[in-house]
Design an enzyme around this catalytic site. Structure first.
Site, PDB file in Angstrom:
ATOM      1  N   SER A 167      -0.525  -6.183 -10.004  1.00 47.07           N
ATOM      2  CA  SER A 167       0.155  -6.048 -11.293  1.00 47.07           C
ATOM      3  C   SER A 167      -0.697  -5.366 -12.365  1.00 47.07           C
ATOM      4  O   SER A 167      -0.623  -5.714 -13.541  1.00 47.07           O
ATOM      5  CB  SER A 167       0.661  -7.418 -11.777  1.00 47.07           C
ATOM      6  OG  SER A 167       1.614  -7.950 -10.852  1.00 47.07           O
TER       7      SER A 167
ATOM      8  N   GLY B  21       2.827  -7.381  -7.250  1.00 47.16           N
ATOM      9  CA  GLY B  21       4.243  -7.147  -7.499  1.00 47.16           C
ATOM     10  C   GLY B  21       4.938  -8.278  -8.237  1.00 47.16           C
ATOM     11  O   GLY B  21       6.162  -8.332  -8.301  1.00 47.16           O
TER      12      GLY B  21
ATOM     13  N   GLY C 199      -0.124  -0.616  -7.450  1.00 45.40           N
ATOM     14  CA  GLY C 199       1.122  -0.472  -6.704  1.00 45.40           C
ATOM     15  C   GLY C 199       2.215   0.083  -7.585  1.00 45.40           C
ATOM     16  O   GLY C 199       2.285   1.284  -7.871  1.00 45.40           O
TER      17      GLY C 199
ATOM     18  N   ASN D 128      -1.260   3.078  -4.699  1.00 43.84           N
ATOM     19  CA  ASN D 128      -0.659   2.777  -3.396  1.00 43.84           C
ATOM     20  C   ASN D 128       0.853   2.862  -3.584  1.00 43.84           C
ATOM     21  O   ASN D 128       1.450   1.977  -4.190  1.00 43.84           O
ATOM     22  CB  ASN D 128      -1.093   1.372  -2.950  1.00 43.84           C
ATOM     23  CG  ASN D 128      -0.375   0.920  -1.699  1.00 43.84           C
ATOM     24  OD1 ASN D 128       0.350   1.688  -1.063  1.00 43.84           O
ATOM     25  ND2 ASN D 128      -0.574  -0.343  -1.340  1.00 43.84           N
TER      26      ASN D 128
ATOM     27  N   GLU E  65       0.234  -6.879   2.657  1.00 41.15           N
ATOM     28  CA  GLU E  65       1.588  -6.723   3.214  1.00 41.15           C
ATOM     29  C   GLU E  65       1.524  -6.416   4.704  1.00 41.15           C
ATOM     30  O   GLU E  65       2.393  -6.840   5.470  1.00 41.15           O
ATOM     31  CB  GLU E  65       2.340  -5.630   2.428  1.00 41.15           C
ATOM     32  CG  GLU E  65       2.702  -6.125   1.032  1.00 41.15           C
ATOM     33  CD  GLU E  65       2.757  -5.054  -0.046  1.00 41.15           C
ATOM     34  OE1 GLU E  65       2.789  -3.858   0.297  1.00 41.15           O
ATOM     35  OE2 GLU E  65       2.746  -5.431  -1.236  1.00 41.15           O
TER      36      GLU E  65
ATOM     37  N   LYS F  37       3.122   2.596  -1.452  1.00 43.15           N
ATOM     38  CA  LYS F  37       3.859   1.706  -0.525  1.00 43.15           C
ATOM     39  C   LYS F  37       5.039   2.462   0.099  1.00 43.15           C
ATOM     40  O   LYS F  37       4.930   3.664   0.326  1.00 43.15           O
ATOM     41  CB  LYS F  37       4.277   0.425  -1.249  1.00 43.15           C
ATOM     42  CG  LYS F  37       3.062  -0.278  -1.895  1.00 43.15           C
ATOM     43  CD  LYS F  37       3.324  -1.691  -2.321  1.00 43.15           C
ATOM     44  CE  LYS F  37       2.051  -2.281  -2.938  1.00 43.15           C
ATOM     45  NZ  LYS F  37       2.213  -3.677  -3.336  1.00 43.15           N
TER      46      LYS F  37
HETATM   47  P1  13P Z   1       1.350  -4.038  -7.710  1.00 44.95           P
HETATM   48  O1  13P Z   1       0.484  -3.190  -8.609  1.00 44.95           O
HETATM   49  O2  13P Z   1       2.756  -3.537  -7.596  1.00 44.95           O
HETATM   50  O3  13P Z   1       1.241  -5.483  -8.032  1.00 44.95           O
HETATM   51  O4  13P Z   1       0.743  -3.844  -6.220  1.00 44.95           O
HETATM   52  C1  13P Z   1      -0.616  -4.020  -6.017  1.00 44.95           C
HETATM   53  C2  13P Z   1      -0.933  -3.583  -4.638  1.00 44.95           C
HETATM   54  O5  13P Z   1      -0.540  -4.213  -3.672  1.00 44.95           O
HETATM   55  C3  13P Z   1      -1.707  -2.355  -4.473  1.00 44.95           C
HETATM   56  O6  13P Z   1      -2.127  -2.187  -3.155  1.00 44.95           O
END
Ligand code: 13P
Length: 256
Positions: A213, A172, A234, A9, A96, A11
């Site tokens: 993470s 995150g 992410g 993802n 989110e 984002k």
């Molecule tokens: P992170 O891997 O940055 O923690 O994000 C996870 C996430 O929200 C994937 O959709």
């Protein structure tokens, strides 16, 4: 057997030029992977260019969101018909989007029905906040998110859905869930509820990713868990070495 599925993802990262560079590098780095499904979910503006790069490869493309109506006066939104021209997957109900853009179980349900209606494979995100986790409310809360998302969805259609269990406090933050805890929550809050709704075969067929993470160094610990069928990544999906490392460490761990 559920085929493992690792998706990135991206984002709100990467311009079109940057997204194409990453897609080109991933295409080369992951070309030999056949034991897992793979996908990347760029931002909407980069979907067309990335899908062009990844046509006829082993890496699928997904959108990060969409609206549930096919067309109309919905300024700023993207419809399932528009996503379908460019992608085969769509992430729905990411925390989110729930946190910053007012999405609810009810709107996730409308989006899920729209995705299924148009033959998109939805990746529906669920997961609890830190406060809910610490209050011991995780299993009922996530179970309710599942019931809300699947309201009115038939057993046959339910089998087409991918779920991503993403504890909000692990996104995150560099703080992951303990793999055994994530595994238990997926069993109790997701698999058991799906069994209640649709029976054993459907509950066992639906793939559940872990998200929060995920890094090359912890992927193996998650993928070996019986209920965890992959990851929604992410931050670590934005660098080719990290995403390729996650995929190869998962493949190694599953072979062992
Ligand atoms: P992170 O891997 O940055 O923690 O994000 C996870 C996430 O929200 C994937 O959709």
């Amino acid at each position: 057997m559920r085929k493992p599925f690792i998706a990135g993802n991206w984002k709100m990262h990467k311009t079109v030029v940057e997204a194409v560079d990453l897609a080109v590098a991933l295409k080369a780095a992951l070309a030999d992977v056949s034991t897992m499904d793979l996908a990347v979910c760029p931002t909407a503006t980069a979907l067309e260019a990335v899908s062009h790069v990844l046509t006829n490869t082993n890496i699928g493309v997904g959108a990060q969101n969409m609206y549930w109506e096919d067309s109309g006066a919905f300024t700023g939104e993207i419809s399932p018909l528009m996503v379908k021209e460019l992608a085969t997957y769509v992430i729905l109900g990411h925390s989110e989007r729930r946190q910053y853009f007012g999405e609810t179980d009810a709107t996730v349900n409308l989006k899920l029905k729209a995705a299924i209606r148009h033959g998109l494979t939805p990746i529906v995100c669920i997961g609890e906040s830190l406060a809910q986790n610490e209050a011991g409310e995780t299993v009922p809360f996530v179970g309710n998110q599942i019931r809300g998302a699947f309201a009115g969805i038939s057993q046959q259609d339910a089998g087409k859905v991918v779920l991503a269990y993403e504890p909000i406090w692990a996104i995150g933050t560099g703080r992951t869930a303990m793999p055994a805890d994530a595994d238990r929550i997926i069993r109790e809050a997701i698999r058991d509820v799906l069994r209640d709704l649709y029976g054993e075969a459907t509950a066992q067929a639906i793939r559940v990713q872990y998200g929060g993470s995920v890094k090359p160094g912890n992927m193996a610990d998650f993928i070996v868990m019986p209920e965890i069928d992959g990851a929604l990544v992410g931050g670590a999906s934005l660098k080719v070495e990290d995403f390729a490392g996650i995929v190869s460490n998962a493949a190694q761990a599953l072979k062992a």
